[in-house]
Design a protein around this motif. Structure first.
Motif, PDB file in Angstrom:
ATOM      1  N   GLY A   1      40.230  33.704  26.745  1.00  0.00           N
ATOM      2  CA  GLY A   1      40.183  32.418  27.433  1.00  0.00           C
ATOM      3  C   GLY A   1      41.023  32.393  28.691  1.00  0.00           C
ATOM      4  O   GLY A   1      41.608  31.374  29.059  1.00  0.00           O
ATOM      5  N   VAL A   2      41.081  33.547  29.373  1.00  0.00           N
ATOM      6  CA  VAL A   2      41.806  33.631  30.643  1.00  0.00           C
ATOM      7  C   VAL A   2      40.775  33.737  31.755  1.00  0.00           C
ATOM      8  O   VAL A   2      39.732  34.376  31.589  1.00  0.00           O
ATOM      9  CB  VAL A   2      42.722  34.886  30.635  1.00  0.00           C
ATOM     10  CG1 VAL A   2      43.205  35.246  32.031  1.00  0.00           C
ATOM     11  CG2 VAL A   2      43.910  34.665  29.696  1.00  0.00           C
ATOM     12  N   LEU A   3      41.052  33.088  32.885  1.00  0.00           N
ATOM     13  CA  LEU A   3      40.189  33.260  34.055  1.00  0.00           C
ATOM     14  C   LEU A   3      40.711  34.476  34.812  1.00  0.00           C
ATOM     15  O   LEU A   3      41.830  34.450  35.336  1.00  0.00           O
ATOM     16  CB  LEU A   3      40.236  32.015  34.943  1.00  0.00           C
ATOM     17  CG  LEU A   3      39.226  31.997  36.090  1.00  0.00           C
ATOM     18  CD1 LEU A   3      37.821  31.756  35.552  1.00  0.00           C
ATOM     19  CD2 LEU A   3      39.577  30.920  37.101  1.00  0.00           C
ATOM     20  N   LEU A   4      39.917  35.538  34.842  1.00  0.00           N
ATOM     21  CA  LEU A   4      40.369  36.791  35.459  1.00  0.00           C
ATOM     22  C   LEU A   4      39.870  36.894  36.891  1.00  0.00           C
ATOM     23  O   LEU A   4      38.673  36.784  37.159  1.00  0.00           O
ATOM     24  CB  LEU A   4      39.857  37.988  34.666  1.00  0.00           C
ATOM     25  CG  LEU A   4      40.354  39.319  35.256  1.00  0.00           C
ATOM     26  CD1 LEU A   4      41.810  39.571  34.875  1.00  0.00           C
ATOM     27  CD2 LEU A   4      39.467  40.482  34.828  1.00  0.00           C
ATOM     28  N   VAL A   5      40.813  37.112  37.793  1.00  0.00           N
ATOM     29  CA  VAL A   5      40.486  37.312  39.207  1.00  0.00           C
ATOM     30  C   VAL A   5      40.604  38.809  39.486  1.00  0.00           C
ATOM     31  O   VAL A   5      41.708  39.348  39.499  1.00  0.00           O
ATOM     32  CB  VAL A   5      41.465  36.525  40.109  1.00  0.00           C
ATOM     33  CG1 VAL A   5      41.162  36.760  41.579  1.00  0.00           C
ATOM     34  CG2 VAL A   5      41.412  35.036  39.756  1.00  0.00           C
ATOM     35  N   PRO A   6      39.475  39.492  39.691  1.00  0.00           N
ATOM     36  CA  PRO A   6      39.558  40.921  39.958  1.00  0.00           C
ATOM     37  C   PRO A   6      40.122  41.178  41.358  1.00  0.00           C
ATOM     38  O   PRO A   6      39.720  40.520  42.313  1.00  0.00           O
ATOM     39  CB  PRO A   6      38.105  41.408  39.869  1.00  0.00           C
ATOM     40  CG  PRO A   6      37.283  40.241  39.477  1.00  0.00           C
ATOM     41  CD  PRO A   6      38.080  39.002  39.687  1.00  0.00           C
ATOM     42  N   GLY A   7      41.057  42.133  41.438  1.00  0.00           N
ATOM     43  CA  GLY A   7      41.673  42.431  42.727  1.00  0.00           C
ATOM     44  C   GLY A   7      42.274  43.814  42.742  1.00  0.00           C
ATOM     45  O   GLY A   7      42.088  44.614  41.813  1.00  0.00           O
ATOM     46  N   ALA A   8      42.972  44.096  43.829  1.00  0.00           N
ATOM     47  CA  ALA A   8      43.673  45.371  43.987  1.00  0.00           C
ATOM     48  C   ALA A   8      44.824  45.150  44.952  1.00  0.00           C
ATOM     49  O   ALA A   8      44.841  44.161  45.687  1.00  0.00           O
ATOM     50  CB  ALA A   8      42.731  46.449  44.517  1.00  0.00           C
TER      51      ALA A   8
END
Ligand code: AMP
Ligand code: FE
Ligand code: FE
Ligand code: ZN
Length: 289
Positions: free
Chosen positions: A55-62
């Motif tokens: 239930g986490v909103l995941l923001v893909p990044g680097a």
């Protein structure tokens, strides 16, 4: 609602697996989490799968390693949020950085092995399979060999900037990196720009060039920024119309940083969402902020 837009996993130099990182974030009450490993997106898939479970909103990044200036110059870390991982120019730049890092770590280990009992195999044994190798893994090998007691001690001595055992990393110029991230649909945010304890910091002039090239935001609240640094960056962001973030730069047990120790406002996060072309991965139960 805790929003933490800068964290690391075992895909680079963190000590939690990508799934473990997301689970730990949920545990810490972080509802929006960016995974921003150094020069890689390899952790995204496992992190996304766990985000749906947690239930986490995941923001893909680097976190893109950059270097500016002559004679050693200054290292700049540029966060890229929500970019397209298949965008060839950015993917190629990250791949080149990863290769350069491997070669550099191998040569650093050769230098160290002349004076201390560590081998390249020892360093590789400290990194997860396929991880982006960096000084922290060399530090872990030195700890395992009994040369130093902790990553901190290694970074304060043998692996400090300027140490004869530390070699420079080849990396793109920060202005080029800002353009690359934008071209890939990402949101470029400069990380810990005024963290003076990490060595030389970048000039105001370079910050302005990065803003002119399309930088979206500035990480302000970060444990390596004192009050004066935060005030300067906040003023700079306001004057340039940039968003500001706060984040933990969590690396697991290798560093004192705690998940959610600094956070980003909902307003700033909404701007990130609006400017990025990629979509975050929503945990099933999560209501979008
Ligand atoms: P590198 O990119 O290989 O030059 O190594 C720099 C990385 O080491 C950065 O990502 C930092 O997060 C990490 N680092 C710097 N200082 C420390 C420290 N004292 N303890 C643990 N990790 C550190
Ligand atoms: Fe790191
Ligand atoms: Fe960084
Ligand atoms: Zn980082």
């Amino acid at each position: 609602m805790l929003i933490d837009l800068h964290t690391h996993s075992t895909a680079s130099d963190g000590t939690d697996t990508p799934a473990g990182l997301v689970a730990a974030a949920a545990e810490a009450g972080v509802r929006v989490l960016a995974i921003t490993d150094h020069d890689t997106t390899a952790g995204w898939a496992a992190a996304a799968a766990q985000a749906e479970r947690s239930g986490v909103l995941l923001v893909p990044g680097a976190e893109v390693t950059c270097r500016a200036g002559a004679r050693g110059g200054v290292t700049v870390h540029l966060l890229s949020l929500l970019h397209d991982p298949a965008h060839e120019p950015l993917a190629a730049a990250l791949a080149a950085s990863r290769e350069g890092r491997l070669d550099r770590a191998r040569r650093m280990t050769e230098l160290l092995s002349e004076d201390f009992p560590i081998t390249w195999d020892d360093v590789l044994a400290r990194a997860a399979s396929g991880a982006v190798v960096g000084r922290p893994h060399v530090a872990d090998a030195l700890v395992a060999a009994g040369v130093v007691r902790s990553r901190d001690e290694a970074f304060a001595s043998l692996l400090a900037d300027g140490s004869p055992y530390v070699l420079r990393l080849g990396a793109p110029h920060p202005v080029d990196a800002v353009r690359l991230v934008r071209a890939a649909g990402g949101v470029p945010v400069i990380a810990h720009a005024l963290a003076s304890a990490r060595g030389r910091v970048l000039s105001e002039e370079l910050l302005e060039e990065m803003a002119a090239a399309g930088m979206a935001g500035v990480e302000v609240d970060h444990r390596d920024h004192d009050e004066a640094a935060r005030a300067r960056l906040r003023d700079f962001a306001a004057a340039s119309g940039l968003l500001t973030t706060g984040s933990s730069d969590y690396h697991g047990t290798g560093k004192a940083n705690r998940l959610g120790e600094h956070t980003t406002s909902r307003e700033a996060f909404e701007r990130v969402l609006a400017e990025g072309t990629g979509a975050p991965v929503a945990g099933a139960e999560l209501v979008l902020p």
